[in-house]
Each structure stands twice: as structure tokens, then as C-alpha cells.
Design an enzyme around this catalytic site. Structure first.
Site, PDB file in Angstrom:
ATOM      1  N   TYR A   1      -5.572   4.442  -8.434  1.00 46.07           N
ATOM      2  CA  TYR A   1      -4.384   3.626  -8.157  1.00 46.07           C
ATOM      3  C   TYR A   1      -3.620   3.265  -9.434  1.00 46.07           C
ATOM      4  CZ  TYR A   1      -1.347  -0.124  -6.581  1.00 46.07           C
ATOM      5  OH  TYR A   1      -0.242  -0.911  -6.337  1.00 46.07           O
TER       6      TYR A   1
ATOM      7  N   LYS B   1       0.247   4.657 -10.888  1.00 51.00           N
ATOM      8  CA  LYS B   1       1.446   3.866 -11.193  1.00 51.00           C
ATOM      9  C   LYS B   1       1.902   4.097 -12.647  1.00 51.00           C
ATOM     10  CE  LYS B   1       2.025   1.774  -7.160  1.00 51.00           C
ATOM     11  NZ  LYS B   1       3.223   1.938  -6.333  1.00 51.00           N
TER      12      LYS B   1
HETATM   13  P1  NAP Z   1       1.346  -2.576   2.351  1.00 54.70           P
HETATM   14  O1  NAP Z   1       1.594  -3.834   3.090  1.00 54.70           O
HETATM   15  O2  NAP Z   1       0.093  -1.812   2.576  1.00 54.70           O
HETATM   16  O3  NAP Z   1       2.614  -1.635   2.576  1.00 54.70           O
HETATM   17  C1  NAP Z   1       2.626  -0.305   2.145  1.00 54.70           C
HETATM   18  C2  NAP Z   1       3.743   0.405   2.865  1.00 54.70           C
HETATM   19  O4  NAP Z   1       3.775   1.787   2.434  1.00 54.70           O
HETATM   20  C3  NAP Z   1       3.542   0.427   4.383  1.00 54.70           C
HETATM   21  O5  NAP Z   1       4.779   0.271   5.020  1.00 54.70           O
HETATM   22  C4  NAP Z   1       2.982   1.826   4.621  1.00 54.70           C
HETATM   23  O6  NAP Z   1       3.211   2.315   5.920  1.00 54.70           O
HETATM   24  C5  NAP Z   1       3.805   2.595   3.597  1.00 54.70           C
HETATM   25  N1  NAP Z   1       3.287   3.935   3.362  1.00 54.70           N
HETATM   26  C6  NAP Z   1       2.101   4.301   2.873  1.00 54.70           C
HETATM   27  N2  NAP Z   1       2.006   5.651   2.834  1.00 54.70           N
HETATM   28  C7  NAP Z   1       3.177   6.133   3.325  1.00 54.70           C
HETATM   29  C8  NAP Z   1       3.698   7.421   3.550  1.00 54.70           C
HETATM   30  N3  NAP Z   1       2.980   8.528   3.304  1.00 54.70           N
HETATM   31  N4  NAP Z   1       4.956   7.541   4.050  1.00 54.70           N
HETATM   32  C9  NAP Z   1       5.700   6.444   4.320  1.00 54.70           C
HETATM   33  N5  NAP Z   1       5.247   5.185   4.152  1.00 54.70           N
HETATM   34  C10 NAP Z   1       4.009   5.032   3.651  1.00 54.70           C
HETATM   35  O7  NAP Z   1       1.370  -2.821   0.767  1.00 54.70           O
HETATM   36  P2  NAP Z   1       2.366  -3.609  -0.201  1.00 54.70           P
HETATM   37  O8  NAP Z   1       1.519  -4.464  -1.044  1.00 54.70           O
HETATM   38  O9  NAP Z   1       3.515  -4.176   0.518  1.00 54.70           O
HETATM   39  O10 NAP Z   1       2.835  -2.391  -1.131  1.00 54.70           O
HETATM   40  C11 NAP Z   1       4.183  -2.012  -1.313  1.00 54.70           C
HETATM   41  C12 NAP Z   1       4.302  -1.394  -2.711  1.00 54.70           C
HETATM   42  O11 NAP Z   1       4.051  -2.405  -3.697  1.00 54.70           O
HETATM   43  C13 NAP Z   1       3.302  -0.265  -3.003  1.00 54.70           C
HETATM   44  O12 NAP Z   1       3.943   0.757  -3.738  1.00 54.70           O
HETATM   45  C14 NAP Z   1       2.258  -0.951  -3.850  1.00 54.70           C
HETATM   46  O13 NAP Z   1       1.557  -0.050  -4.681  1.00 54.70           O
HETATM   47  C15 NAP Z   1       3.113  -1.915  -4.634  1.00 54.70           C
HETATM   48  N6  NAP Z   1       2.403  -3.039  -5.248  1.00 54.70           N
HETATM   49  C16 NAP Z   1       1.760  -3.961  -4.466  1.00 54.70           C
HETATM   50  C17 NAP Z   1       1.100  -5.023  -5.075  1.00 54.70           C
HETATM   51  C18 NAP Z   1       0.390  -6.075  -4.285  1.00 54.70           C
HETATM   52  O14 NAP Z   1      -0.215  -6.977  -4.901  1.00 54.70           O
HETATM   53  N7  NAP Z   1       0.414  -6.044  -2.956  1.00 54.70           N
HETATM   54  C19 NAP Z   1       1.089  -5.144  -6.477  1.00 54.70           C
HETATM   55  C20 NAP Z   1       1.757  -4.183  -7.229  1.00 54.70           C
HETATM   56  C21 NAP Z   1       2.419  -3.149  -6.606  1.00 54.70           C
HETATM   57  P3  NAP Z   1       2.059   2.320   7.087  1.00 54.70           P
HETATM   58  O15 NAP Z   1       2.151   0.977   7.764  1.00 54.70           O
HETATM   59  O16 NAP Z   1       2.464   3.464   7.957  1.00 54.70           O
HETATM   60  O17 NAP Z   1       0.737   2.537   6.397  1.00 54.70           O
END
Ligand code: NAP
Length: 241
Positions: free
Chosen positions: A164, A168
């Protein structure tokens, strides 16, 4: 061509992506909800519309060439151009994720979504973005991508990660190259670090809300023409590479 600003947010059916869509929608923009699962996509569109957002569903799996091409066609038919692309979709991958334990399959899956997926979507949307007067691209990165922070003794970045976090860092590197290629054009491309946000990605262990996590991406999506390109930012400003 649509008069409204047109945005597409990938992975917008839940978590931070849904809140980015809500934030951009609150500006009066028309927002494409990119999501692969039909039910979750339609539920998100309904939720955003109930909140007054001009939201529309965009079937989109970022790992699938045909799906991404169809998404570009849908946006083109609807609006004739794209003003803002937020590459938010991402996966954490399987655990354990330590370099000594990560499997090639997991590493491939994480890179396929978090890096290649962003390149696939960006390249499909760039012709539409180039038709915009103020095109902006925001890629969703993370503090864990920062090699400076990763090598700072005592920095709290969660567990050791072989897939992961490096995915990034790879995304950061690719984004810098896009910025170099797009320098001299109106297209600005930047990276957002949302912080540690309570979402499904981390089993809801994050310490801030998805709405707070959306703020940096919304700010970078609305940069003025004299704003930066090729940078890595969080709410407080630039993040070290
Ligand atoms: P999340 O709630 O798990 O949301 C992830 C989203 O990505 C979901 O809508 C998921 O859809 C979608 N997704 C995954 N694979 C996909 C694909 N092949 N095609 C289209 N959509 C896809 O996680 P989140 O925390 O909101 O993450 C959003 C972004 O923020 C990510 O890039 C993550 O790495 C980044 N981020 C998050 C954090 C944190 O603390 N949460 C910190 C740093 C960065 P499904 O519902 O279909 O799975």
C-alpha cells in the site's frame, strides 16, 4: 456544452470519495459519481441528489480498460468536456502487508488499482480535460507515501507496508512526471493527503471524518490559475516527499 463545471470523482460511492463529491456538488458543480458496483453507485447518487447535488452515475472500474473508455464516452456525451478529475479510488490490499510477507498477487492488485488505475483513467479523460478552460486533476495520495516521513525516526505512520505505502509513493512519482509533461498547459495536477480517516479502507480505525478527509482534495480541485502543479499537500500545506 454544459455551462456548469463538470467533475468526475472515482471511488465516489462511499468514504472520502463520497464526501469529495458532496463538497464539489455544494459548489453548484455537476458531479459524476464513478463507481463499479451499480447498487452502491445509485445509492450514492440518490444520497447526493437528496442533498441538492447535481450528481450522475458513471459506471467505472479503474482496473478495466473497456469500463474506463465507456466512462469517458459517457462524460463526453453528457457534458462535452471534463473540468475536474479526482482520482480517489484506491485499495489497501490484503494483510499482512510487510515486505517479507506480501505476495506478488497482492502487490500487483494494489499497484493495478492505486497506480495503473490512475494512469488509465487520467489518460482516458485528458482529451476531455484539455477542452476545459481551467482543468484540474487531483490524485489521492497519503502521508504514508512520503519517503521523508517514512525515514523520520518516531513518525507515526501505522504499520510497515510492502504494497500500500509503496503504491502511493509510486503514484507520487508518476504524478510529478504528469506535472512536468503538462507544464505550460492549463492542466494542473496535484496530490492530496487526506489524513487518517475512518473508512472501510482501515476498518474505520481512522481518527478523522470522511468530510474532513475530503477537504484537501476539494481545495486542489478548485485551485486558481496561478495555483501550484505537481505538489503534495495536506490541510496544513505542502507535505515532504
Ligand atoms: P473506502 O471507503 O474503502 O473507499 C474506496 C473507494 O474506492 C470505494 O468507493 C471503492 O469502491 C473504490 N474502488 C476501489 N477499487 C476500485 C476500482 N477498481 N474501480 C473503481 N472504484 C474502486 O476508502 P477511503 O479511505 O475513502 O479511500 C479513498 C482514497 O483515499 C484511497 O485512494 C485511499 O488510498 C486514500 N487514503 C485514505 C486514507 C484513510 O485514512 N482512509 C488515508 C490516506 C489515503 P467499492 O465500494 O466498489 O469497493
Amino acid at each position: 456544452m454544459s455551462e456548469r463545471t463538470i467533475a468526475l470523482v472515482t471511488g465516489a460511492n462511499k468514504g472520502i470519495g463520497l464526501e469529495i463529491a458532496a463538497g464539489l456538488g455544494a459548489l453548484g458543480w455537476s458531479v459524476g459519481v464513478g463507481a463499479r458496483d451499480e447498487q452502491r453507485r445509485e445509492d450514492a447518487v440518490a444520497k447526493l441528489r437528496a442533498a441538492g447535488v447535481d450528481a450522475f452515475g458513471v459506471p467505472l472500474d479503474v482496473t478495466d480498460d473497456a469500463s474506463v473508455a465507456a466512462a469517458a464516452s459517457l462524460v463526453e456525451e453528457r457534458a462535452g468536456r471534463l473540468d475536474v478529475l479526482v482520482n480517489n479510488a484506491g485499495i489497501a490490499g490484503a494483510w499482512p502487508d510487510e515486505p517479507s510477507a506480501v505476495t506478488p498477487e497482492n502487490l500487483r492488485a494494489v499497484v493495478e488499482t492505486n497506480v495503473i488505475g490512475v494512469v488509465r483513467v487520467t489518460n482516458a479523460m485528458l482529451p476531455l480535460l484539455r477542452r476545459s478552460a481551467h482543468p484540474r486533476i487531483v490524485n489521492q495520495s497519503s502521508h504514508v507515501a512520503s519517503l521523508t516521513l517514512q525515514t523520520t525516526p518516531g513518525a507515526d505512520l501505522g504499520g510497515v507496508s510492502g504494497a500500500y505505502s509503496p503504491s502511493k509513493t509510486f503514484l507520487n512519482a508518476v504524478t510529478v512526471q504528469y506535472a512536468k509533461e503538462l507544464a505550460g498547459t492549463p492542466v494542473k495536477i496535484n496530490l492530496a493527503c487526506p489524513g487518517y480517516v475512518a473508512t472501510e479502507l482501515n476498518g474505520f480505525h481512522g481518527t478523522s471524518t470522511p468530510a474532513d478527509g475530503a477537504k484537501t482534495a476539494v481545495r486542489l480541485a478548485t485551485l486558481p490559475d496561478d495555483g501550484p502543479s505537481g505538489g503534495l499537500f495536506d490541510d496544513a500545506g505542502p507535505v515532504p516527499w
